[in-house]
Design a protein around this motif. Structure first.
Motif, PDB file in Angstrom:
ATOM      1  N   PHE A 107      35.595  48.379  30.779  1.00  0.00           N
ATOM      2  CA  PHE A 107      36.263  49.367  31.638  1.00  0.00           C
ATOM      3  C   PHE A 107      37.344  50.147  30.902  1.00  0.00           C
ATOM      4  O   PHE A 107      37.658  51.273  31.256  1.00  0.00           O
ATOM      5  CB  PHE A 107      36.861  48.670  32.862  1.00  0.00           C
ATOM      6  N   ASP A 113      44.654  45.656  37.436  1.00  0.00           N
ATOM      7  CA  ASP A 113      44.347  44.596  38.400  1.00  0.00           C
ATOM      8  C   ASP A 113      43.568  43.415  37.824  1.00  0.00           C
ATOM      9  O   ASP A 113      42.757  42.809  38.535  1.00  0.00           O
ATOM     10  CB  ASP A 113      43.595  45.171  39.614  1.00  0.00           C
ATOM     11  N   LEU A 114      43.835  43.086  36.584  1.00  0.00           N
ATOM     12  CA  LEU A 114      43.225  41.886  35.984  1.00  0.00           C
ATOM     13  C   LEU A 114      44.308  41.200  35.167  1.00  0.00           C
ATOM     14  O   LEU A 114      44.277  41.229  33.941  1.00  0.00           O
ATOM     15  CB  LEU A 114      42.041  42.271  35.099  1.00  0.00           C
ATOM     16  N   VAL A 115      45.271  40.604  35.835  1.00  0.00           N
ATOM     17  CA  VAL A 115      46.456  40.120  35.125  1.00  0.00           C
ATOM     18  C   VAL A 115      46.188  38.800  34.386  1.00  0.00           C
ATOM     19  O   VAL A 115      46.229  38.782  33.154  1.00  0.00           O
ATOM     20  CB  VAL A 115      47.681  40.057  36.056  1.00  0.00           C
ATOM     21  N   ARG A 147      34.583  53.609  30.244  1.00  0.00           N
ATOM     22  CA  ARG A 147      34.908  54.285  31.488  1.00  0.00           C
ATOM     23  C   ARG A 147      35.937  55.387  31.307  1.00  0.00           C
ATOM     24  O   ARG A 147      36.003  56.322  32.107  1.00  0.00           O
ATOM     25  CB  ARG A 147      35.459  53.219  32.446  1.00  0.00           C
ATOM     26  N   ASN A 190      51.091  46.917  37.269  1.00  0.00           N
ATOM     27  CA  ASN A 190      49.702  46.780  37.698  1.00  0.00           C
ATOM     28  C   ASN A 190      49.364  48.058  38.446  1.00  0.00           C
ATOM     29  O   ASN A 190      49.839  48.289  39.556  1.00  0.00           O
ATOM     30  CB  ASN A 190      49.526  45.553  38.607  1.00  0.00           C
ATOM     31  N   VAL A 191      48.544  48.894  37.837  1.00  0.00           N
ATOM     32  CA  VAL A 191      48.267  50.217  38.398  1.00  0.00           C
ATOM     33  C   VAL A 191      47.155  50.189  39.436  1.00  0.00           C
ATOM     34  O   VAL A 191      46.766  51.225  39.965  1.00  0.00           O
ATOM     35  CB  VAL A 191      47.873  51.221  37.293  1.00  0.00           C
ATOM     36  N   GLY A 192      46.625  48.981  39.721  1.00  0.00           N
ATOM     37  CA  GLY A 192      45.487  48.893  40.636  1.00  0.00           C
ATOM     38  C   GLY A 192      44.183  49.082  39.866  1.00  0.00           C
ATOM     39  O   GLY A 192      44.168  49.157  38.632  1.00  0.00           O
ATOM     40  N   ILE A 193      43.086  49.140  40.637  1.00  0.00           N
ATOM     41  CA  ILE A 193      41.767  49.269  40.002  1.00  0.00           C
ATOM     42  C   ILE A 193      41.562  50.743  39.697  1.00  0.00           C
ATOM     43  O   ILE A 193      40.905  51.468  40.435  1.00  0.00           O
ATOM     44  CB  ILE A 193      40.668  48.721  40.932  1.00  0.00           C
ATOM     45  N   ALA A 194      42.196  51.213  38.650  1.00  0.00           N
ATOM     46  CA  ALA A 194      42.256  52.650  38.388  1.00  0.00           C
ATOM     47  C   ALA A 194      42.518  52.871  36.897  1.00  0.00           C
ATOM     48  O   ALA A 194      43.618  53.208  36.482  1.00  0.00           O
ATOM     49  CB  ALA A 194      43.354  53.285  39.245  1.00  0.00           C
ATOM     50  N   GLU A 195      41.464  52.674  36.094  1.00  0.00           N
ATOM     51  CA  GLU A 195      41.634  52.658  34.644  1.00  0.00           C
ATOM     52  C   GLU A 195      41.957  54.038  34.086  1.00  0.00           C
ATOM     53  O   GLU A 195      42.744  54.164  33.135  1.00  0.00           O
ATOM     54  CB  GLU A 195      40.367  52.112  33.976  1.00  0.00           C
TER      55      GLU A 195
END
Lengths: 275, 328
Positions: B95, B45-47, B99, B65-70
């Protein structure tokens, strides 16, 4: 028994906070105007009515605690803290300037009123749960509020934490999701949907409520219900409108937005007229 | 649509000027992906901040984009790499390293898979403060077996980063900084895995730098030249594997070393150089310039580089100190 709130007074507070948000972000364009305007009613209802705290003694052990896990939504956060008396309102002018403690992402170096440093998403709920469990062990009456972003719920840690809060029946915990439906790359349903969110949280053991997050009366009623709910943590899905209170910004769904001086001036005029 | 509204545009938040930024890394990744169908790109989510917008738009079937899910992103990348793909995973440095260290270790490094981890906002270089700063990422990943770490000294070397990431068969960490403006014409030296590059010849001491500190070291070198000190400047873009031969030959030729990095002084470039010198029993005047084992704060990058002692004057001071030791 709590005193009855004065809705008109609280709404005036929310407008003042919105005005601060506009004034803080306008000089540099750095900061989150849309999100701040959208969340102003959540912050007002918590900081100016629901939450027991003492600005003269931010570390008061019996205080209720608010964890802002979307730590970037600081224009509104700092405006609320300053208006509530935690630091001088004049400090808001230093927002996001080199050397100021008023950074974009709030940090506990500011003082005890920042309960945890949460700019890395997904971590704050676990911390709140730890505090809530410690309070239970010490028979403290404090309540623990978490203001979380919707996009943040994509982090796996949120679900580990939610599972535990539900299993423990942590009824001193109230998780409020600022559901503005926008994350960095756009509307949530285009990135990764959380729905059906109420069903998910319900199945994790939360007592769930859905409210208009821009209706202070509705938010306060939801906190009342949460406080009266025994044996379960509460989840409040607070549907907020990004840019709320400024006509030309309402509903503009961008995580980050240009904020040209002309728009800032128009926003200021519109908010001042509401006071 | 109302008129005020049309003047508002979405912009990414590491772009202070809100002008379109060059996409030196992102363009190179797209070019590589057009030539190699195994390359896929993942992003948490940081394109635009990771320059992957062109990849998203031109190669949508190979972009997620997998979402905010590192953590999930790294695990997925491991699966893709096991299936013959070469996933490039994007987020901010903080992240995509700290993380998800366990996921990197078990799902990329131990199976030695071609998972390419690409972080932006290196070291202190962000307004976004401690949560978004990565001053320990190099130290952490340097300790992970099979992992290579490369850091460009500027956008001129971003295309080389993609090539080096692909040339290394296993997992790679690229520590990137988004350019703030289009780079001036510049003849880039060739970068190779395990090789440092001498950017400026000198005989009195060697300044070994990486990332943002290379430009500062070059400036420090000019300042030192004014004092009659001849500093050799090395760009150590390949942080792991590191160029032991070059480090030892610089130690022998110049007799003093200063390291400079946008990272904690513990565990990064300075530690790596010290380890090599110590292993070979080389005792020479030596100083590490970097963050002095403390947390920083948000601010503009030049402000932070100055405040936390990473800029040219700090490097020049360290150089003068080693020169004094050398002559004393």
């Amino acid at each position: 028994m709590r005193a009855k709130h004065n809705l008109a007074e609280l709404e005036a507070v929310a407008t003042r906070l919105r005005l601060h948000v506009v004034n803080m972000v306008a000089p540099s364009g750095q900061g989150y105007v849309q999100q701040g305007l959208g969340a102003a009613d959540i912050f007002t209802s918590l900081y100016f009515f629901e939450v027991r705290m003492n600005p003269a003694d931010p570390a008061w052990p019996e205080r209720d605690r608010v964890f802002l896990t979307t730590a970037h939504n600081t224009a509104i956060f700092y405006a609320a803290l300053a208006e509530r008396g935690f630091f001088p309102v004049a400090d808001l002018k230093t927002y996001v300037t080199d050397g100021s403690r008023l950074e974009i992402n709030s940090s506990e170096r500011m003082g005890k009123f920042v309960e945890a440093t949460c700019g890395s998403l997904g971590q704050g709920l676990s911390v709140a749960i730890g505090c809530a469990m410690a309070a239970k062990r010490r028979n403290r009456a404090s309540r623990f509020f978490v203001i979380m972003g919707d996009g943040e719920m994509q982090e796996g840690q949120i679900w580990e934490a939610a599972m535990l809060a539900g299993a423990e029946g942590l009824d001193n915990l109230c998780l409020i999701v600022d559901y503005n439906f926008v994350q960095s790359e756009g509307p949530m349903n285009l990135v990764m949907s959380l729905e059906p969110l109420m069903d998910k949280m319900e199945s994790f053991g939360f007592a769930c409520q859905e409210v208009d997050g821009n209706d202070i009366g509705a938010l306060l009623a939801a906190y009342d219900t949460a406080r009266a709910t025994a044996g379960k943590p509460s989840f409040i899905k607070a549907n907020t409108l990004m840019g709320k209170g400024v006509g030309c910004l309402e509903g503009l769904m961008f995580h980050q937005l240009r904020f040209p001086p002309a728009v800032a001036d128009a926003a200021r005029t519109e908010l001042e007229a509401q006071l | 649509m109302n008129e005020a509204l049309t003047r508002l545009e979405a912009a990414d938040f590491i772009n202070r000027s809100f002008k379109p930024l060059p996409r030196t890394y992102g363009d190179a990744l797209v070019e590589a992906a057009l030539a190699d169908p195994r390359i896929v790109a993942l992003c948490a989510d940081l394109v635009p901040p990771t320059e992957t917008d062109r990849f998203r738009d031109e190669l949508p079937e190979r972009f997620h984009n997998v979402g905010i899910a590192e953590a999930n992103m790294i695990g997925m990348a491991g699966g893709m790499a096991r299936s013959g793909e070469i996933p490039f995973c994007h987020s901010f440095c903080a992240f995509v390293t700290k993380r998800v260290l366990d996921q990197i270790t078990m799902q990329a490094a131990y199976p030695n898979l071609p998972v390419k981890i690409v972080g932006f906002l290196p070291g202190v270089a962000t307004l976004l403060g401690v949560s978004h700063q990565a001053i320990e990422d190099v130290a952490i990943l340097r300790a992970v077996p099979n992992m290579a770490i490369f850091e460009p000294s500027g956008p001129e070397y971003h295309a080389a980063m993609v090539k080096m990431a692909l040339d290394w068969e296993g997992p790679v960490y690229l520590r990137m900084k988004r350019p703030e403006k289009t780079p001036a014409a510049f003849t880039a030296k060739e970068l190779r895995i395990g090789k440092g590059v001498i950017r400026c010849q000198g005989s009195d001491l060697t300044i070994i730098a990486a990332g943002l500190c290379v430009a500062e070291a070059l400036k420090a070198g000019m300042e030192l030249a004014g004092d009659g000190i001849s500093a050799r400047i090395v760009d150590m873009a390949s942080l792991k594997p590191i160029d032991s031969n070059l480090i030892l030959s610089c130690a022998a030729a110049t007799g003093a070393i200063v390291t400079a990095e946008n990272h904690n002084v513990i565990g990064g470039l300075g530690s790596a150089v010290a380890e090599i010198l110590a292993d070979e029993g080389v005792g020479i005047p030596f100083r590490r310039v970097g963050v002095r084992d403390r947390f920083c704060e948000g601010g503009t990058t030049p402000y932070l580089m100055r405040k936390f002692g990473l800029d040219a004057p700090a490097i020049a001071d360290a150089a003068r100190e080693v020169m004094q030791k050398k002559s004393g």
